[in-house]
Design a protein around this motif. Structure first.
Motif, PDB file in Angstrom:
ATOM      1  N   ASP A   1      61.211   2.062  31.095  1.00 23.65           N
ATOM      2  CA  ASP A   1      61.854   2.651  29.925  1.00 23.65           C
ATOM      3  C   ASP A   1      61.127   3.937  29.523  1.00 23.65           C
ATOM      4  O   ASP A   1      59.920   4.060  29.719  1.00 23.65           O
ATOM      5  CB  ASP A   1      61.814   1.683  28.735  1.00 23.65           C
ATOM      6  CG  ASP A   1      62.442   0.337  29.039  1.00 23.65           C
ATOM      7  OD1 ASP A   1      62.990   0.171  30.142  1.00 23.65           O
ATOM      8  OD2 ASP A   1      62.382  -0.543  28.175  1.00 23.65           O
ATOM      9  N   SER A   2      61.865   4.869  28.940  1.00 19.81           N
ATOM     10  CA  SER A   2      61.262   6.115  28.468  1.00 19.81           C
ATOM     11  C   SER A   2      60.908   6.016  26.988  1.00 19.81           C
ATOM     12  O   SER A   2      61.723   5.558  26.184  1.00 19.81           O
ATOM     13  CB  SER A   2      62.233   7.278  28.683  1.00 19.81           C
ATOM     14  OG  SER A   2      61.767   8.434  28.021  1.00 19.81           O
ATOM     15  N   PRO A   3      59.692   6.468  26.579  1.00 23.61           N
ATOM     16  CA  PRO A   3      59.272   6.380  25.176  1.00 23.61           C
ATOM     17  C   PRO A   3      59.577   7.631  24.364  1.00 23.61           C
ATOM     18  O   PRO A   3      59.086   7.754  23.234  1.00 23.61           O
ATOM     19  CB  PRO A   3      57.754   6.196  25.300  1.00 23.61           C
ATOM     20  CG  PRO A   3      57.404   7.085  26.470  1.00 23.61           C
ATOM     21  CD  PRO A   3      58.588   6.961  27.435  1.00 23.61           C
ATOM     22  N   GLU A   4      60.349   8.563  24.909  1.00 22.97           N
ATOM     23  CA  GLU A   4      60.492   9.856  24.253  1.00 22.97           C
ATOM     24  C   GLU A   4      61.108   9.760  22.869  1.00 22.97           C
ATOM     25  O   GLU A   4      60.640  10.402  21.920  1.00 22.97           O
ATOM     26  CB  GLU A   4      61.332  10.786  25.150  1.00 22.97           C
ATOM     27  CG  GLU A   4      60.599  11.161  26.433  1.00 22.97           C
ATOM     28  CD  GLU A   4      61.527  11.702  27.502  1.00 22.97           C
ATOM     29  OE1 GLU A   4      61.212  12.755  28.063  1.00 22.97           O
ATOM     30  OE2 GLU A   4      62.579  11.083  27.761  1.00 22.97           O
ATOM     31  N   THR A   5      62.153   8.954  22.713  1.00 26.75           N
ATOM     32  CA  THR A   5      62.762   8.804  21.388  1.00 26.75           C
ATOM     33  C   THR A   5      61.787   8.151  20.414  1.00 26.75           C
ATOM     34  O   THR A   5      61.667   8.575  19.258  1.00 26.75           O
ATOM     35  CB  THR A   5      64.053   7.984  21.475  1.00 26.75           C
ATOM     36  OG1 THR A   5      65.030   8.726  22.220  1.00 26.75           O
ATOM     37  CG2 THR A   5      64.616   7.684  20.091  1.00 26.75           C
ATOM     38  N   ILE A   6      61.090   7.127  20.866  1.00 26.96           N
ATOM     39  CA  ILE A   6      60.122   6.457  19.999  1.00 26.96           C
ATOM     40  C   ILE A   6      59.069   7.444  19.510  1.00 26.96           C
ATOM     41  O   ILE A   6      58.715   7.483  18.325  1.00 26.96           O
ATOM     42  CB  ILE A   6      59.469   5.272  20.739  1.00 26.96           C
ATOM     43  CG1 ILE A   6      60.518   4.193  21.028  1.00 26.96           C
ATOM     44  CG2 ILE A   6      58.309   4.690  19.928  1.00 26.96           C
ATOM     45  CD1 ILE A   6      60.028   3.092  21.933  1.00 26.96           C
TER      46      ILE A   6
ATOM     47  N   PRO B   1      65.942   9.696  30.437  1.00 23.49           N
ATOM     48  CA  PRO B   1      64.779  10.463  29.983  1.00 23.49           C
ATOM     49  C   PRO B   1      65.068  11.951  29.954  1.00 23.49           C
ATOM     50  O   PRO B   1      65.820  12.475  30.774  1.00 23.49           O
ATOM     51  CB  PRO B   1      63.708  10.119  31.023  1.00 23.49           C
ATOM     52  CG  PRO B   1      64.446   9.599  32.206  1.00 23.49           C
ATOM     53  CD  PRO B   1      65.683   8.962  31.685  1.00 23.49           C
ATOM     54  N   LYS B   2      64.461  12.650  28.998  1.00 21.76           N
ATOM     55  CA  LYS B   2      64.697  14.084  28.826  1.00 21.76           C
ATOM     56  C   LYS B   2      63.791  14.932  29.725  1.00 21.76           C
ATOM     57  O   LYS B   2      64.225  15.932  30.289  1.00 21.76           O
ATOM     58  CB  LYS B   2      64.437  14.493  27.373  1.00 21.76           C
ATOM     59  CG  LYS B   2      65.349  13.866  26.345  1.00 21.76           C
ATOM     60  CD  LYS B   2      64.928  14.362  24.955  1.00 21.76           C
ATOM     61  CE  LYS B   2      65.727  13.720  23.846  1.00 21.76           C
ATOM     62  NZ  LYS B   2      65.274  14.185  22.518  1.00 21.76           N
ATOM     63  N   THR B   3      62.518  14.561  29.800  1.00 14.64           N
ATOM     64  CA  THR B   3      61.541  15.408  30.459  1.00 14.64           C
ATOM     65  C   THR B   3      61.353  15.015  31.914  1.00 14.64           C
ATOM     66  O   THR B   3      61.549  13.864  32.310  1.00 14.64           O
ATOM     67  CB  THR B   3      60.180  15.319  29.745  1.00 14.64           C
ATOM     68  OG1 THR B   3      59.696  13.969  29.841  1.00 14.64           O
ATOM     69  CG2 THR B   3      60.312  15.709  28.285  1.00 14.64           C
ATOM     70  N   MET B   4      60.925  16.000  32.712  1.00 17.05           N
ATOM     71  CA  MET B   4      60.705  15.750  34.132  1.00 17.05           C
ATOM     72  C   MET B   4      59.637  14.681  34.350  1.00 17.05           C
ATOM     73  O   MET B   4      59.736  13.862  35.271  1.00 17.05           O
ATOM     74  CB  MET B   4      60.305  17.056  34.825  1.00 17.05           C
ATOM     75  CG  MET B   4      60.154  16.931  36.337  1.00 17.05           C
ATOM     76  SD  MET B   4      61.662  16.316  37.146  1.00 17.05           S
ATOM     77  CE  MET B   4      62.792  17.688  36.822  1.00 17.05           C
ATOM     78  N   MET B   5      58.605  14.671  33.499  1.00 14.86           N
ATOM     79  CA  MET B   5      57.536  13.694  33.655  1.00 14.86           C
ATOM     80  C   MET B   5      58.071  12.267  33.620  1.00 14.86           C
ATOM     81  O   MET B   5      57.735  11.438  34.465  1.00 14.86           O
ATOM     82  CB  MET B   5      56.483  13.887  32.558  1.00 14.86           C
ATOM     83  CG  MET B   5      55.334  12.892  32.655  1.00 14.86           C
ATOM     84  SD  MET B   5      54.053  13.150  31.410  1.00 14.86           S
ATOM     85  CE  MET B   5      54.925  12.632  29.914  1.00 14.86           C
ATOM     86  N   HIS B   6      58.941  11.991  32.653  1.00 20.76           N
ATOM     87  CA  HIS B   6      59.453  10.623  32.544  1.00 20.76           C
ATOM     88  C   HIS B   6      60.581  10.357  33.532  1.00 20.76           C
ATOM     89  O   HIS B   6      60.776   9.213  33.953  1.00 20.76           O
ATOM     90  CB  HIS B   6      59.880  10.346  31.103  1.00 20.76           C
ATOM     91  CG  HIS B   6      58.716  10.142  30.181  1.00 20.76           C
ATOM     92  ND1 HIS B   6      57.919   9.026  30.223  1.00 20.76           N
ATOM     93  CD2 HIS B   6      58.188  10.942  29.222  1.00 20.76           C
ATOM     94  CE1 HIS B   6      56.969   9.124  29.318  1.00 20.76           C
ATOM     95  NE2 HIS B   6      57.101  10.281  28.701  1.00 20.76           N
ATOM     96  N   LYS B   7      61.303  11.384  33.928  1.00 14.39           N
ATOM     97  CA  LYS B   7      62.292  11.203  34.991  1.00 14.39           C
ATOM     98  C   LYS B   7      61.617  10.769  36.285  1.00 14.39           C
ATOM     99  O   LYS B   7      62.086   9.870  36.979  1.00 14.39           O
ATOM    100  CB  LYS B   7      63.080  12.499  35.206  1.00 14.39           C
ATOM    101  CG  LYS B   7      64.042  12.836  34.074  1.00 14.39           C
ATOM    102  CD  LYS B   7      64.761  14.167  34.327  1.00 14.39           C
ATOM    103  CE  LYS B   7      65.709  14.491  33.177  1.00 14.39           C
ATOM    104  NZ  LYS B   7      66.382  15.796  33.369  1.00 14.39           N
ATOM    105  N   VAL B   8      60.487  11.411  36.612  1.00 15.47           N
ATOM    106  CA  VAL B   8      59.754  11.072  37.828  1.00 15.47           C
ATOM    107  C   VAL B   8      59.152   9.673  37.722  1.00 15.47           C
ATOM    108  O   VAL B   8      59.242   8.874  38.663  1.00 15.47           O
ATOM    109  CB  VAL B   8      58.656  12.120  38.095  1.00 15.47           C
ATOM    110  CG1 VAL B   8      57.731  11.653  39.217  1.00 15.47           C
ATOM    111  CG2 VAL B   8      59.280  13.463  38.450  1.00 15.47           C
TER     112      VAL B   8
END
Length: 440
Positions: free
Chosen positions: A313-318, A297-304
């Motif tokens: 799973d992280s949705p950032e790319t989607i 994940p790129k952002t701190m929110m999704h890393k946490v």
């Protein structure tokens, strides 16, 4: 996570299948070298029993070429459920037929073959349509069945979530239903061109075909690993007017520009990817392909959230893809997601009429003959352009670490065994991981 998943799987119990992952051992007690999983970032070369014919349709293959796939890193990081200590990894491999079961009549010892990464029965509703990855009868995982409502085919070397079949990062592999799951390779096609028919060639082709890339389309590709590189090449062959690749690894960005001539975006320099895409393509992309990964994940929110297991799973790319495509644009997901993601931009998906397509695990059997005969043998597609290194099987554990950290410009690696032929003309010669990385 592994303990909880294995407990849940044991509680649910295995489903009935036509083939089984357990195999008999060679009667003489002989062993082979193989790469096995023991925990998070803990993979080791071990001595394992050589498989013997166990079921009548089995074929035993002497491996002449194997490799590491980007999706193997999910196993390496323990992110795929129901891994068990000692599991032999690897789902991309080819080799020479060593032994055949009594029901096998169309393959013979000494014949060169490549295996599909999935194990298909050849007889169910999906297999009759050559949709091999969706086979109903080879994966015994009741946990996957519970989570997804149905289950995929069994896969080689990819956890007990996909059947628990020992994989191909080894000197020998037992291939159940060998006549279904092995493709004979002509003598004039070298191993380096044939190996990737096991996975990344059909997978990348499937992403482009299933999502729909047409003449004149502008295509964005998230992730410039081997799948992303191949997808870019397929998109060009299907008539894309522009291809834009998104990654942050300098060597990969340079590789894509040099080998494919595509435009690139370095997301370490452009944090707002949709904004940058609209600067390049004011109308928006026609097609976006997710060829990346959920485990970074790129952002701190999704890393946490990921660290706390609030999402798998992280949705950032989607989300970036949904926002970056034009109205009625198409977004394809070929990256291997496993579970749940929070914060998907479902409003943009609905309001823009975006077609969000889960490509699924690629049905290798649907494409591998077409790719072999129409593209590789004609010279229209040379798969070797992604091979950056060649190492011996004994270096597999070090290779995982190097591949995970993308050291020394590693893109795709041909891993040889004691049964391999010499490198083909124009392909990398043998080196050791310790020679081209800081790993000791």
């Amino acid at each position: 996570m592994q303990a909880a998943a294995n407990t849940a799987q044991n509680y649910l119990g295995p489903l009935d299948t036509t083939v089984h992952p357990e195999y008999k051992h060679a009667e003489d007690g002989s062993t082979m070298r193989a790469l096995a999983w023991f925990g998070n970032k803990d993979v080791r070369m071990v001595d394992a029993p050589i498989p013997a014919i166990t079921e009548p349709d089995d074929v035993i293959v002497k491996v002449t070429g194997t490799t590491i796939c980007g999706s193997d890193l999910h196993l390496y990081h323990g992110e795929i459920m129901t891994m068990q200590k000692g599991d032999i990894l690897g789902h991309e491999f080819m080799g020479i037929v060593d032994k055949v079961g009594p029901n096998v009549t169309h393959l013979r010892p000494g014949q060169r073959v490549v295996a599909s990464f999935q194990i298909a029965c050849g007889k169910c509703e999906y297999c009759k349509k050559r949709l091999s990855s969706f086979c109903d009868r080879t994966n015994n995982s009741s946990l996957q069945n519970y989570m997804y409502g149905q289950r995929d085919a069994g896969f080689f070397g990819y956890s007990h979530f996909t059947g628990g079949f020992p994989g191909g990062q080894a000197e020998f592999v037992r291939v159940p239903l060998g006549e279904v799951n092995l493709l004979p390779i002509p003598d004039n096609v070298p191993d380096e061109k044939a190996l990737f028919l096991s996975d990344i060639l059909p997978t990348s082709y499937h992403a482009v075909v299933d999502t729909g890339v047409h003449d004149g389309d502008v295509v964005g590709i998230w992730g410039l690993g081997p799948i992303g590189m191949y997808a870019a090449k397929w998109a060009q062959l299907k008539g894309a007017s522009r291809v834009i690749g998104i990654d942050k690894v300098p060597e990969r960005l340079a590789f894509a520009k040099e080998k494919l001539g595509i435009e690139v975006i370095d997301f370490s320099k452009f944090s707002d990817i949709p904004k940058r895409i609209y600067e390049l393509v004011p109308r928006g992309l026609d097609v976006a392909l997710d060829c990346g990964t959920f485990h970074e994940p790129k952002t701190m929110m999704h890393k946490v959230q990921k660290l706390m297991m609030l999402e798998t799973d992280s949705p950032e790319t989607i989300n970036e893809m949904i926002v970056s495509v034009r109205k009625l644009g198409r977004c394809g997901i070929i990256a291997a997601y496993a579970g749940f993601a929070n914060g998907v931009n479902i409003g943009a998906l609905m309001e823009k009429g975006v077609r969000l397509i889960g490509n699924g695990q690629a049905p290798v059997h649907l494409y591998w003959k077409e790719i072999l005969h129409d593209y590789i043998m004609t010279g229209e597609f040379d798969p070797t352009f992604v091979i950056t290194h060649r190492v011996p099987l004994e270096d597999m554990s070090k290779l995982y670490s190097a591949f995970d950290t993308r050291q020394s410009g590693v893109e795709k690696v041909f891993v040889e065994t004691k049964f391999s032929s010499k490198p083909s003309v124009g392909c990398p010669s043998v080196s050791r991981v310790s020679e081209w990385s800081s790993i000791n």
